[in-house]
Write an enzyme that holds these catalytic residues in place. Structure first.
Site, PDB file in Angstrom:
ATOM      1  N   CYS A 133      17.381  -3.783  49.939  1.00  0.00           N
ATOM      2  CA  CYS A 133      18.115  -3.696  48.671  1.00  0.00           C
ATOM      3  C   CYS A 133      17.641  -2.401  48.004  1.00  0.00           C
ATOM      4  O   CYS A 133      16.537  -1.931  48.269  1.00  0.00           O
ATOM      5  CB  CYS A 133      17.764  -4.909  47.814  1.00  0.00           C
ATOM      6  N   HIS A 134      18.475  -1.856  47.125  1.00  0.00           N
ATOM      7  CA  HIS A 134      18.094  -0.565  46.537  1.00  0.00           C
ATOM      8  C   HIS A 134      16.784  -0.649  45.738  1.00  0.00           C
ATOM      9  O   HIS A 134      16.062   0.335  45.605  1.00  0.00           O
ATOM     10  CB  HIS A 134      19.226  -0.003  45.669  1.00  0.00           C
ATOM     11  N   THR A 135      16.447  -1.837  45.243  1.00  0.00           N
ATOM     12  CA  THR A 135      15.206  -1.976  44.470  1.00  0.00           C
ATOM     13  C   THR A 135      13.982  -1.668  45.347  1.00  0.00           C
ATOM     14  O   THR A 135      13.014  -1.057  44.884  1.00  0.00           O
ATOM     15  CB  THR A 135      15.123  -3.377  43.829  1.00  0.00           C
ATOM     16  N   HIS A 188      12.480  -7.942  49.745  1.00  0.00           N
ATOM     17  CA  HIS A 188      12.657  -9.137  48.902  1.00  0.00           C
ATOM     18  C   HIS A 188      13.973  -9.836  49.154  1.00  0.00           C
ATOM     19  O   HIS A 188      14.260 -10.830  48.507  1.00  0.00           O
ATOM     20  CB  HIS A 188      12.520  -8.753  47.423  1.00  0.00           C
ATOM     21  N   GLU A 189      14.774  -9.309  50.096  1.00  0.00           N
ATOM     22  CA  GLU A 189      16.054  -9.969  50.388  1.00  0.00           C
ATOM     23  C   GLU A 189      15.920 -10.519  51.800  1.00  0.00           C
ATOM     24  O   GLU A 189      15.871  -9.745  52.763  1.00  0.00           O
ATOM     25  CB  GLU A 189      17.165  -8.911  50.294  1.00  0.00           C
ATOM     26  N   CYS A 228       9.509 -22.008  37.438  1.00  0.00           N
ATOM     27  CA  CYS A 228       8.370 -22.951  37.438  1.00  0.00           C
ATOM     28  C   CYS A 228       8.836 -24.343  37.064  1.00  0.00           C
ATOM     29  O   CYS A 228       8.191 -25.334  37.382  1.00  0.00           O
ATOM     30  CB  CYS A 228       7.268 -22.459  36.493  1.00  0.00           C
ATOM     31  N   CYS A 271       8.554 -24.121  31.826  1.00  0.00           N
ATOM     32  CA  CYS A 271       8.477 -23.270  30.626  1.00  0.00           C
ATOM     33  C   CYS A 271       9.782 -23.336  29.813  1.00  0.00           C
ATOM     34  O   CYS A 271      10.775 -23.912  30.262  1.00  0.00           O
ATOM     35  CB  CYS A 271       8.168 -21.830  31.025  1.00  0.00           C
ATOM     36  N   CYS A 324      12.765 -21.960  31.743  1.00  0.00           N
ATOM     37  CA  CYS A 324      13.257 -22.847  32.800  1.00  0.00           C
ATOM     38  C   CYS A 324      13.987 -24.043  32.197  1.00  0.00           C
ATOM     39  O   CYS A 324      14.934 -24.557  32.769  1.00  0.00           O
ATOM     40  CB  CYS A 324      12.114 -23.311  33.701  1.00  0.00           C
ATOM     41  N   CYS A 344      11.914 -17.070  33.808  1.00  0.00           N
ATOM     42  CA  CYS A 344      10.729 -17.937  33.809  1.00  0.00           C
ATOM     43  C   CYS A 344       9.493 -17.192  33.279  1.00  0.00           C
ATOM     44  O   CYS A 344       9.202 -16.076  33.710  1.00  0.00           O
ATOM     45  CB  CYS A 344      10.489 -18.414  35.238  1.00  0.00           C
ATOM     46  N   ARG A 393       8.682 -14.697  36.350  1.00  0.00           N
ATOM     47  CA  ARG A 393       9.736 -13.688  36.213  1.00  0.00           C
ATOM     48  C   ARG A 393       9.344 -12.408  36.960  1.00  0.00           C
ATOM     49  O   ARG A 393       8.161 -12.184  37.243  1.00  0.00           O
ATOM     50  CB  ARG A 393      10.017 -13.377  34.751  1.00  0.00           C
ATOM     51  N   CYS A 447      19.095 -11.778  47.247  1.00  0.00           N
ATOM     52  CA  CYS A 447      19.056 -10.862  46.098  1.00  0.00           C
ATOM     53  C   CYS A 447      20.437 -10.315  45.774  1.00  0.00           C
ATOM     54  O   CYS A 447      21.123 -10.821  44.903  1.00  0.00           O
ATOM     55  CB  CYS A 447      18.063  -9.711  46.288  1.00  0.00           C
ATOM     56  N   ARG A 505      25.037  -3.587  53.576  1.00  0.00           N
ATOM     57  CA  ARG A 505      23.756  -4.207  53.895  1.00  0.00           C
ATOM     58  C   ARG A 505      23.453  -4.079  55.391  1.00  0.00           C
ATOM     59  O   ARG A 505      24.342  -4.193  56.236  1.00  0.00           O
ATOM     60  CB  ARG A 505      23.751  -5.689  53.503  1.00  0.00           C
TER      61      ARG A 505
HETATM   62  N1  LIG Z   1      19.187  -6.836  38.059  1.00  0.00           N
HETATM   63  C1  LIG Z   1      18.953  -7.357  39.252  1.00  0.00           C
HETATM   64  O1  LIG Z   1      18.620  -8.536  39.376  1.00  0.00           O
HETATM   65  C2  LIG Z   1      19.123  -6.522  40.480  1.00  0.00           C
HETATM   66  C3  LIG Z   1      19.110  -7.137  41.742  1.00  0.00           C
HETATM   67  C4  LIG Z   1      19.391  -6.350  42.872  1.00  0.00           C
HETATM   68  C5  LIG Z   1      19.611  -4.993  42.745  1.00  0.00           C
HETATM   69  N2  LIG Z   1      19.556  -4.430  41.513  1.00  0.00           N
HETATM   70  C6  LIG Z   1      19.852  -3.000  41.309  1.00  0.00           C
HETATM   71  O2  LIG Z   1      21.263  -2.851  41.452  1.00  0.00           O
HETATM   72  C7  LIG Z   1      21.558  -1.500  41.835  1.00  0.00           C
HETATM   73  C8  LIG Z   1      22.481  -1.487  43.032  1.00  0.00           C
HETATM   74  O3  LIG Z   1      21.819  -1.954  44.195  1.00  0.00           O
HETATM   75  P1  LIG Z   1      22.492  -1.775  45.644  1.00  0.00           P
HETATM   76  O4  LIG Z   1      21.538  -2.385  46.610  1.00  0.00           O
HETATM   77  O5  LIG Z   1      23.918  -2.195  45.625  1.00  0.00           O
HETATM   78  O6  LIG Z   1      22.416  -0.175  45.775  1.00  0.00           O
HETATM   79  P2  LIG Z   1      23.318   0.873  46.633  1.00  0.00           P
HETATM   80  O7  LIG Z   1      22.501   2.092  46.777  1.00  0.00           O
HETATM   81  O8  LIG Z   1      23.832   0.216  47.860  1.00  0.00           O
HETATM   82  O9  LIG Z   1      24.559   1.159  45.663  1.00  0.00           O
HETATM   83  C9  LIG Z   1      24.471   1.903  44.461  1.00  0.00           C
HETATM   84  C10 LIG Z   1      25.771   2.687  44.297  1.00  0.00           C
HETATM   85  O10 LIG Z   1      25.772   3.321  43.012  1.00  0.00           O
HETATM   86  C11 LIG Z   1      26.386   4.595  43.147  1.00  0.00           C
HETATM   87  N3  LIG Z   1      25.988   5.431  42.009  1.00  0.00           N
HETATM   88  C12 LIG Z   1      24.763   5.948  41.726  1.00  0.00           C
HETATM   89  N4  LIG Z   1      24.806   6.642  40.561  1.00  0.00           N
HETATM   90  C13 LIG Z   1      26.068   6.546  40.089  1.00  0.00           C
HETATM   91  C14 LIG Z   1      26.742   7.029  38.930  1.00  0.00           C
HETATM   92  N5  LIG Z   1      26.099   7.763  38.000  1.00  0.00           N
HETATM   93  N6  LIG Z   1      28.053   6.725  38.756  1.00  0.00           N
HETATM   94  C15 LIG Z   1      28.706   5.989  39.684  1.00  0.00           C
HETATM   95  N7  LIG Z   1      28.135   5.503  40.809  1.00  0.00           N
HETATM   96  C16 LIG Z   1      26.826   5.787  41.012  1.00  0.00           C
HETATM   97  C17 LIG Z   1      25.882   5.094  44.499  1.00  0.00           C
HETATM   98  O11 LIG Z   1      26.725   6.112  45.036  1.00  0.00           O
HETATM   99  C18 LIG Z   1      25.948   3.806  45.339  1.00  0.00           C
HETATM  100  O12 LIG Z   1      27.185   3.646  45.997  1.00  0.00           O
HETATM  101  C19 LIG Z   1      20.203  -0.851  42.060  1.00  0.00           C
HETATM  102  O13 LIG Z   1      19.828  -0.183  40.864  1.00  0.00           O
HETATM  103  C20 LIG Z   1      19.276  -2.021  42.305  1.00  0.00           C
HETATM  104  O14 LIG Z   1      17.938  -1.703  42.012  1.00  0.00           O
HETATM  105  C21 LIG Z   1      19.337  -5.165  40.383  1.00  0.00           C
HETATM  106 ZN   LIG Z   2      17.223  -6.673  45.324  1.00  0.00          ZN
HETATM  107 ZN   LIG Z   3       9.405 -21.265  34.164  1.00  0.00          ZN
END
Ligand SMILES: NC(=O)c1ccc[n+]([C@@H]2O[C@H](COP(=O)([O-])OP(=O)(O)OC[C@H]3O[C@@H](n4cnc5c(N)ncnc54)[C@H](O)[C@@H]3O)[C@@H](O)[C@H]2O)c1
Ligand SMILES: [Zn+2]
Ligand SMILES: [Zn+2]
Length: 380
Positions: free
Chosen positions: A48-50, A70-71, A100, A103, A106, A114, A118, A178, A373
């Protein structure tokens, strides 16, 4: 009892020693689970991108050596003291945020944040004793998000494990642990578009396309996909995205382009890029009076969101979410069942499959913006 319960398990893990450098597959020792922890055998994991952000460590706190990931999907190998709701052999999805059950969060119907479990991106150890369960020659290796799934075995707090239908194919539902649940939930649980409404999705990676899938399920009639990478548009056509905007094709802010296309703004927008400009644009492109924008992307730790307060006074709502507001243990099993009853597809998100030995390729694909993916088979 499994034959390995209570023992240290030597196994292969992909260790990240330095920011941005290829992971090294090597033997690590995985300690037995302590109180309220579970050791699982990872069957499949994906990137995942994270993971990529924290591996690159640009604008994030660097913590190395570390085992990312994490995925994933796995099977319970052994359980620690006090774990009563999971058994050896259960099929589970590890989640970066936990539940949990005790809390205030939850117990609230509205929150999945959580108090105990969290998301914490800076912690590299387990909660119970502040130590790592991974080591190489006695030297500890940091955990990531409490999951560290780039290892054949990992130890996770039981509150971060969703027990799922044992018939669900782990090589597919691993991506629900994820990205896909996050995108789906961001739309269905947080943005909540009405039937016939318009939704803009910023970032057409797996998370954004899952958000688009949520918009389709909710009955949105216009789904506007925004991405800087034109390769994304071809893939996005399979996900019900009806229109595409590349900010690079315009010499004015993309929020203005979208407002013009939609007679004043979209009803809902979901930001899935992690880019601060996209976050601001996603907010400013929603219609005044009723528009709701949801931030999902993980920003640089120093990023600051700037907009004119009048944009809020004009009755626009800005929200954010982790994991699409799903409570991992309570809600994730039913998301898996939604997939099993064909409410949505996972297959179209899976563009690559590789053996664990080639895990660095998954990073290359994501860095190049190629595919969605990539499933990593731990047993190949
Ligand atoms: N909040 C959460 O719970 C959570 C969970 C999972 C992932 N995320 C986040 O979600 C985001 C996406 O994850 P992913 O795995 O799909 O990533 P990914 O890299 O597959 O996709 C991200 C897309 O965003 C595009 N992009 C980047 N900057 C841009 C802009 N300024 N304008 C338009 N498009 C733009 C990229 O070209 C790409 O296609 C990441 O920041 C990741 O960390 C958050
Ligand atoms: Zn993720
Ligand atoms: Zn909790």
């Amino acid at each position: 009892m499994s034959t390995t319960a209570g023992l240290v398990i030597p196994c292969k893990a992909a260790v990240s020693w330095e920011a941005g450098k290829p992971l090294v597959i090597q033997q690590v020792e995985v300690a037995p689970p302590q109180a309220m922890e579970v050791r699982i055998k990872i069957k499949y994991t994906s990137l995942c991108h994270t993971d990529l952000y924290f591996w690159e460590a640009k604008g994030q706190t660097p913590l190395f050596p570390r085992i990312f990931g994490h995925e994933a999907a796995g099977i319970v190998e052994s359980i620690g003291e006090g774990v009563s709701d999971l058994q050896i052999g259960d099929h589970v999805l590890p989640v970066f945020t936990g539940e949990c059950g005790e809390c205030g969060h939850c117990k609230s119907e509205e929150s999945n944040m959580c108090d105990l479990l969290r998301i914490n991106t800076d912690r590299g150890v387990m909660l119970s004793d502040g130590k790592s369960r991974f080591s190489i020659n006695g030297n500890p290796i940091n955990h990531f998000l409490g999951t560290s799934t780039f290892s054949e075995y990992t130890v996770v707090h039981s509150g971060c494990l969703a027990k799922i239908n044992p018939l669900a194919p782990l090589d597919k539902v691993c991506i629900l642990s994820c990205g896909i649940s996050t995108g789906l939930g961001a739309t269905l649980n947080v943005a909540k578009p009405k039937k016939g409404s318009s939704v803009a999705v910023f970032g057409l990676g797996a998370v954004g396309l899952a958000a688009a899938e949520g918009a389709r399920i909710a009955g949105a009639s216009r789904i506007i996909g925004v991405d800087r990478n034109p390769k994304r548009f071809e893939e996005a056509k399979k996900f019900g995205v009806t229109e595409f905007v590349n900010p690079k094709d315009h010499d004015r802010p993309v929020q203005e382009v979208i407002a013009e296309m939609t007679n004043g703004g979209v009803d809902r927008s979901v930001e899935c890029t992690g880019n601060i400009d996209a976050m601001v644009a996603a907010f400013e492109c929603v219609h005044d009076g009723w528009g709701v924008a949801v931030l999902v992307g993980v920003p640089n730790k120093d990023a600051v969101f700037m907009t004119k307060p009048i944009n809020l006074l004009n009755e626009r709502t800005l929200k954010g979410t982790f994991f699409g507001n799903y409570k991992p243990r309570t809600d994730l099993p039913s998301v898996v069942d939604m997939y099993m009853s064909k409410k949505f597809e996972l297959e179209k998100f899976i563009t690559h499959r590789i053996p664990f030995s080639e895990i660095n390729k998954a990073f290359e694909y994501m860095l190049k913006g190629e595919g969605l993916r990539c499933i990593i088979n731990m047993e190949d």
